[in-house]
Design a protein around this motif. Structure first.
Motif, PDB file in Angstrom:
ATOM      1  N   ALA A 162       0.818  -1.217   0.000  1.00  0.00           N
ATOM      2  CA  ALA A 162       0.000   0.000   0.000  1.00  0.00           C
ATOM      3  C   ALA A 162       0.852   1.268   0.000  1.00  0.00           C
ATOM      4  O   ALA A 162       0.310   2.369   0.004  1.00  0.00           O
ATOM      5  CB  ALA A 162      -0.922   0.009   1.215  1.00  0.00           C
ATOM      6  N   LYS A 163       2.186   1.075   0.002  1.00  0.00           N
ATOM      7  CA  LYS A 163       3.138   2.204  -0.017  1.00  0.00           C
ATOM      8  C   LYS A 163       2.923   3.136   1.180  1.00  0.00           C
ATOM      9  O   LYS A 163       2.907   4.365   1.059  1.00  0.00           O
ATOM     10  CB  LYS A 163       3.051   2.966  -1.334  1.00  0.00           C
ATOM     11  N   ILE A 164       2.740   2.524   2.348  1.00  0.00           N
ATOM     12  CA  ILE A 164       2.559   3.275   3.591  1.00  0.00           C
ATOM     13  C   ILE A 164       3.865   3.251   4.370  1.00  0.00           C
ATOM     14  O   ILE A 164       4.407   2.189   4.672  1.00  0.00           O
ATOM     15  CB  ILE A 164       1.420   2.673   4.441  1.00  0.00           C
ATOM     16  N   ASP A 165       4.365   4.422   4.679  1.00  0.00           N
ATOM     17  CA  ASP A 165       5.599   4.558   5.445  1.00  0.00           C
ATOM     18  C   ASP A 165       5.317   4.191   6.898  1.00  0.00           C
ATOM     19  O   ASP A 165       4.476   4.808   7.557  1.00  0.00           O
ATOM     20  CB  ASP A 165       6.102   6.004   5.351  1.00  0.00           C
ATOM     21  N   THR A 166       6.014   3.176   7.414  1.00  0.00           N
ATOM     22  CA  THR A 166       5.758   2.731   8.785  1.00  0.00           C
ATOM     23  C   THR A 166       6.093   3.800   9.819  1.00  0.00           C
ATOM     24  O   THR A 166       5.644   3.714  10.964  1.00  0.00           O
ATOM     25  CB  THR A 166       6.570   1.456   9.107  1.00  0.00           C
ATOM     26  N   CYS A 167       6.850   4.795   9.430  1.00  0.00           N
ATOM     27  CA  CYS A 167       7.178   5.879  10.369  1.00  0.00           C
ATOM     28  C   CYS A 167       6.088   6.942  10.436  1.00  0.00           C
ATOM     29  O   CYS A 167       6.122   7.828  11.296  1.00  0.00           O
ATOM     30  CB  CYS A 167       8.499   6.536   9.967  1.00  0.00           C
ATOM     31  N   ASP A 168       5.145   6.866   9.522  1.00  0.00           N
ATOM     32  CA  ASP A 168       4.127   7.924   9.446  1.00  0.00           C
ATOM     33  C   ASP A 168       2.746   7.316   9.210  1.00  0.00           C
ATOM     34  O   ASP A 168       2.053   7.647   8.249  1.00  0.00           O
ATOM     35  CB  ASP A 168       4.478   8.907   8.323  1.00  0.00           C
ATOM     36  N   ILE A 169       2.355   6.414  10.100  1.00  0.00           N
ATOM     37  CA  ILE A 169       1.052   5.762   9.982  1.00  0.00           C
ATOM     38  C   ILE A 169       0.027   6.549  10.791  1.00  0.00           C
ATOM     39  O   ILE A 169       0.220   6.821  11.975  1.00  0.00           O
ATOM     40  CB  ILE A 169       1.102   4.310  10.473  1.00  0.00           C
ATOM     41  N   THR A 170      -1.070   6.921  10.164  1.00  0.00           N
ATOM     42  CA  THR A 170      -2.143   7.683  10.807  1.00  0.00           C
ATOM     43  C   THR A 170      -3.471   6.953  10.614  1.00  0.00           C
ATOM     44  O   THR A 170      -3.535   5.920   9.936  1.00  0.00           O
ATOM     45  CB  THR A 170      -2.256   9.088  10.204  1.00  0.00           C
ATOM     46  N   SER A 171      -4.514   7.501  11.197  1.00  0.00           N
ATOM     47  CA  SER A 171      -5.844   6.922  10.977  1.00  0.00           C
ATOM     48  C   SER A 171      -6.218   6.990   9.504  1.00  0.00           C
ATOM     49  O   SER A 171      -6.933   6.121   8.993  1.00  0.00           O
ATOM     50  CB  SER A 171      -6.889   7.647  11.832  1.00  0.00           C
ATOM     51  N   THR A 172      -5.727   8.010   8.800  1.00  0.00           N
ATOM     52  CA  THR A 172      -5.971   8.113   7.359  1.00  0.00           C
ATOM     53  C   THR A 172      -5.293   6.971   6.614  1.00  0.00           C
ATOM     54  O   THR A 172      -5.854   6.426   5.642  1.00  0.00           O
ATOM     55  CB  THR A 172      -5.458   9.465   6.824  1.00  0.00           C
ATOM     56  N   SER A 173      -4.108   6.565   7.054  1.00  0.00           N
ATOM     57  CA  SER A 173      -3.416   5.430   6.445  1.00  0.00           C
ATOM     58  C   SER A 173      -4.266   4.169   6.541  1.00  0.00           C
ATOM     59  O   SER A 173      -4.322   3.360   5.606  1.00  0.00           O
ATOM     60  CB  SER A 173      -2.077   5.179   7.140  1.00  0.00           C
ATOM     61  N   VAL A 174      -4.918   4.001   7.690  1.00  0.00           N
ATOM     62  CA  VAL A 174      -5.784   2.832   7.890  1.00  0.00           C
ATOM     63  C   VAL A 174      -7.024   2.930   7.009  1.00  0.00           C
ATOM     64  O   VAL A 174      -7.376   1.989   6.291  1.00  0.00           O
ATOM     65  CB  VAL A 174      -6.188   2.700   9.373  1.00  0.00           C
ATOM     66  N   SER A 175      -7.679   4.090   7.048  1.00  0.00           N
ATOM     67  CA  SER A 175      -8.956   4.253   6.342  1.00  0.00           C
ATOM     68  C   SER A 175      -8.820   4.129   4.835  1.00  0.00           C
ATOM     69  O   SER A 175      -9.686   3.540   4.170  1.00  0.00           O
ATOM     70  CB  SER A 175      -9.574   5.611   6.682  1.00  0.00           C
ATOM     71  N   PHE A 176      -7.732   4.674   4.276  1.00  0.00           N
ATOM     72  CA  PHE A 176      -7.608   4.723   2.818  1.00  0.00           C
ATOM     73  C   PHE A 176      -6.503   3.832   2.262  1.00  0.00           C
ATOM     74  O   PHE A 176      -6.396   3.689   1.041  1.00  0.00           O
ATOM     75  CB  PHE A 176      -7.370   6.173   2.369  1.00  0.00           C
ATOM     76  N   GLY A 177      -5.706   3.234   3.147  1.00  0.00           N
ATOM     77  CA  GLY A 177      -4.638   2.365   2.672  1.00  0.00           C
ATOM     78  C   GLY A 177      -4.818   0.925   3.072  1.00  0.00           C
ATOM     79  O   GLY A 177      -4.909   0.025   2.228  1.00  0.00           O
ATOM     80  N   ILE A 178      -4.912   0.670   4.371  1.00  0.00           N
ATOM     81  CA  ILE A 178      -5.002  -0.696   4.877  1.00  0.00           C
ATOM     82  C   ILE A 178      -6.401  -1.280   4.709  1.00  0.00           C
ATOM     83  O   ILE A 178      -6.581  -2.369   4.159  1.00  0.00           O
ATOM     84  CB  ILE A 178      -4.582  -0.738   6.364  1.00  0.00           C
ATOM     85  N   ALA A 179      -7.408  -0.556   5.191  1.00  0.00           N
ATOM     86  CA  ALA A 179      -8.771  -1.082   5.222  1.00  0.00           C
ATOM     87  C   ALA A 179      -9.322  -1.484   3.847  1.00  0.00           C
ATOM     88  O   ALA A 179      -9.896  -2.570   3.712  1.00  0.00           O
ATOM     89  CB  ALA A 179      -9.707  -0.082   5.897  1.00  0.00           C
ATOM     90  N   PRO A 180      -9.190  -0.660   2.802  1.00  0.00           N
ATOM     91  CA  PRO A 180      -9.759  -1.057   1.510  1.00  0.00           C
ATOM     92  C   PRO A 180      -9.170  -2.359   0.971  1.00  0.00           C
ATOM     93  O   PRO A 180      -9.885  -3.157   0.346  1.00  0.00           O
ATOM     94  CB  PRO A 180      -9.411   0.122   0.593  1.00  0.00           C
ATOM     95  N   ARG A 181      -7.887  -2.591   1.222  1.00  0.00           N
ATOM     96  CA  ARG A 181      -7.255  -3.810   0.724  1.00  0.00           C
ATOM     97  C   ARG A 181      -7.729  -5.039   1.489  1.00  0.00           C
ATOM     98  O   ARG A 181      -7.956  -6.097   0.902  1.00  0.00           O
ATOM     99  CB  ARG A 181      -5.731  -3.653   0.789  1.00  0.00           C
TER     100      ARG A 181
END
Length: 659
Positions: free
Chosen positions: A266-285
């Motif tokens: 999902a190209k999410i930087d582990t140093c900068d994970i936010t609730s937005t990362s979950v909502s639009f990166g992790i959750a949809p997948r």
């Protein structure tokens, strides 16, 4: 087109208690804009909101049924009984399933899991699956994220000798709570003060109780609990806000191979994970698996201890998510085409049906239709046997569940809550259903309900858009339901420059208040921005954050809405000039740009589309003209008072937008 932006959203400004604001700012050394946000979110507990620490995490044994469940589970583990964790196919269900099943296996339990198929079995416990599990040797079934209404299924379990523990967070239906069954649900626990845990939160509480609040266990599973909580749109206040905050911090440290593969995909930087990362990166997948394929894939990803295998599953989830988006877009475009062709958007509730739309994405399509038209929508998929399954979304002020209850005589099943619901019905009842729900809505809907609302925390100035203030706002994170990102308003600023992106619906606008200037992005607002012009005065509202680009970090204000400035959008001189132009010429069915051109040519006054329209609206209020608008074309006819002496103060548009 101009007609789409004439009706402005209703900006609702939060009332401010200046005394409390000053107290918070001084006591905690915070900027006023941060104190405002805290005061609007904290529900009285300022220190608890700011600190957001372990004191917010409640004793799991306060939950009714927890002690009995722990004893039964420990007995099953000790006696090597087969335990099945029965979960849901969404992200909350998947994370709940993993949390409980993985922990049970870690303490030596004979544990496995079962997640029903969305398309073949649907939501919840089902009798066929329970009988099948019993025949395969299951001794104990523990539900996660479901089961609170499974009264008949609980009775079946008792008949076939299958022990059952229900953990859930949904509201129980009256008379349908499983009896003679251990139930853990914050909404049915009188002594549990926080009622809004997600399914993952309840499963996590059970693991905390089973492990006697072991800190290592807590730290390992809390990231999965945070993902489920955020993805399920649970309220991020109280205990949930602590779970989300601490879980996101631990997510940055995760060693779970599957989760790391998913973050990488999902190209999410582990140093900068936010609730937005979950909502639009992790959750949809993760959701894509349960929507189009099998939710088992998501659980297996978390269970995976082989990097190559984990990468393979993560790539498959990425492919499923891409396929989900394509399917969703196809259905949305077809649904919107049907709406346009049949003018269904004129109804208070938009009901659209089609053969064989995918059940897994019609809820998302309904959300997009409701967002576009700001009306409740229900999207129905009809199978080859004439059975319709539907998902609906609503708007604030219209309770969709109550509306469906009014139509229950022609529905096979329905459930949900005020803003989202599902239903099933026969194909021959769809037309009747559309009429029935709209007859109900016609009695409920008002212009106020149908006007989108923007809640604004406070007014700020351009100078307040600073890195210091943006950094201080991080104290309010993570953002989510009941704890949204702060929305601030900057009033009466002049547009200095508009730069539109050629291939995207975005603009960058430079504003000035006379002392300071700011250039801000207005994502998705290009068409609306184009109704304004340079030198127009406007109010903007949006969010304040931090932007890092080319190794340069700065404060950024992102515009969410723009409207005509109050009291100073146009002057009496500009209005007088427009009146003279109309007096000297006929402009019936004229493009609004021609009026603007005539004012510029004759009086050197250049006006935007919105300014011309607002001034015409004044003359219409005073019955000097008859005004109608179609797209950008105005129809103007002289009315009874055109040559009469008038009082501008009698015009609502003049009082709102002028001197």
């Amino acid at each position: 087109m101009l007609k789409d932006y004439i009706k402005e959203k209703n900006w609702i400004f939060e009332e401010q208690n200046e005394e409390k604001l000053n107290e918070i700012s001084q006591k905690f050394n915070l900027p006023e804009c941060v104190s405002v946000l805290i005061l609007n979110r904290c529900d009285g507990g300022v220190r608890q909101y700011i600190e957001n620490d372990f004191s917010s995490f409640l004793n799991p044994f306060l939950l009714t049924g927890m002690q009995e469940a722990v004893e039964k589970i420990k007995d099953a583990v000790k006696n090597m009984k087969t335990i099945i964790v029965y979960g849901d196919y969404d992200v909350d269900g998947v994370t709940s399933t993993y949390i409980l099943m993985h922990y049970l296996k870690s303490i030596g339990a004979l544990a496995s899991y079962y997640i029903p198929s969305r398309t073949e079995e649907g939501y919840g416990l089902n009798e066929r699956a329970l009988v099948d599990l019993k025949q395969k040797g299951a001794d104990l079934v523990i539900t996660v994220d479901l089961g609170i209404t499974a009264k008949e299924e609980a009775r079946l379990c008792k008949e076939i000798g299958l022990d059952l523990i229900v953990t859930d967070h949904h509201l129980p239906a009256e008379g349908k709570i499983p009896v003679d069954t251990i139930v853990i649900n914050p909404k049915t626990s009188e002594n549990y003060p926080f009622k809004n845990l997600a399914g993952a939160g309840v499963a996590f509480k059970l693991v905390c109780a089973l492990s006697d609040m072991n800190r290592t266990v807590f730290d390992y599973y809390v990231p999965f609990c945070a993902i489920g909580t955020i993805a399920d749109l649970a309220e991020l206040c109280g205990e949930n806000r602590f779970i989300a905050k601490y879980g996101l911090e631990k997510l940055k440290e995760t060693k779970n191979i599957g989760l790391l593969s998913l973050l990488n995909e999902a190209k999410i930087d582990t140093c900068d994970i936010t609730s937005t990362s979950v909502s639009f990166g992790i959750a949809p997948r993760l959701n894509a698996a349960g929507r189009l394929a099998s939710a088992d894939m998501a659980v297996e990803l978390f269970m995976c201890d082989n990097k190559s295998k984990a990468d393979e599953i993560a790539k498959t989830l990425e492919s499923e998510n891409i396929r989900r988006k394509a399917e969703e877009q196809k259905i949305f475009e077809r649904a919107d085409e049907i709406i346009t062709q049949n003018e269904l958007n004129k109804n208070n509730v938009i009901v659209v049906a089609e053969k064989n739309w995918h059940h897994g994405v019609i809820g998302i399509v309904s959300s997009k239709i409701t967002e576009k038209y700001y009306k409740p929508s229900i999207i129905i998929s009809v199978d080859d046997d004439g059975n319709g399954k539907a998902s609906g979304r609503s708007i604030s002020g219209f309770d969709l569940f109550d509306a469906l209850k009014n139509c229950e005589s022609i529905l096979d099943k329905f459930g949900g809550h005020s803003l989202a619901a599902g239903l099933s019905l026969k194909e021959e009842n769809i037309e009747k259903f559309g009429k029935m729900i709209n007859e109900y809505a016609d009695k409920i809907m008002t212009d106020e309900i149908l006007t989108p609302k923007v809640k604004i925390d406070s007014k700020i100035s351009i100078s307040d858009v600073s890195l210091k203030n943006a950094s201080a706002l991080k104290i309010a994170e993570p953002y989510g339901i009941k704890n949204p990102q702060g929305t601030f308003c900057i009033e009466n600023i002049k547009i200095k420059n508009i730069r539109n992106m050629a291939d995207k619906p975005h603009s960058f606008v430079t504003f000035s208040d006379g002392a300071d200037e700011i250039t801000v992005p207005a994502f998705g607002l290009k068409d609306k921005i184009m109704c304004f012009a340079e030198n127009d005065n406007a109010d903007i509202c949006g969010t304040l954050g931090i932007n890092t680009y080319n190794n340069r970090t700065s404060a950024q204000f992102i515009v969410r809405d723009i409207r005509c400035a109050r009291k100073i959008f146009f002057t009496k001189d500009e209005l007088r000039a427009l009146y003279v132009v109309l007096k000297n010429s006929e402009f019936k069915n004229s493009d609004i740009q021609k009026l603007s051109y005539a004012m510029g040519k004759n009086y050197g006054i250049n006006c935007s589309k919105l300014k011309i329209y607002r001034m015409l609206a004044v003359l219409n209020d005073l019955k000097m003209i008859k005004l109608s608008l179609d797209g950008d074309t105005v129809s103007v006819e002289k009315d009874e008072n055109f040559y009469a002496k008038t009082d501008l103060a009698k015009s609502q548009n003049f009082n709102t937008y002028s001197e």
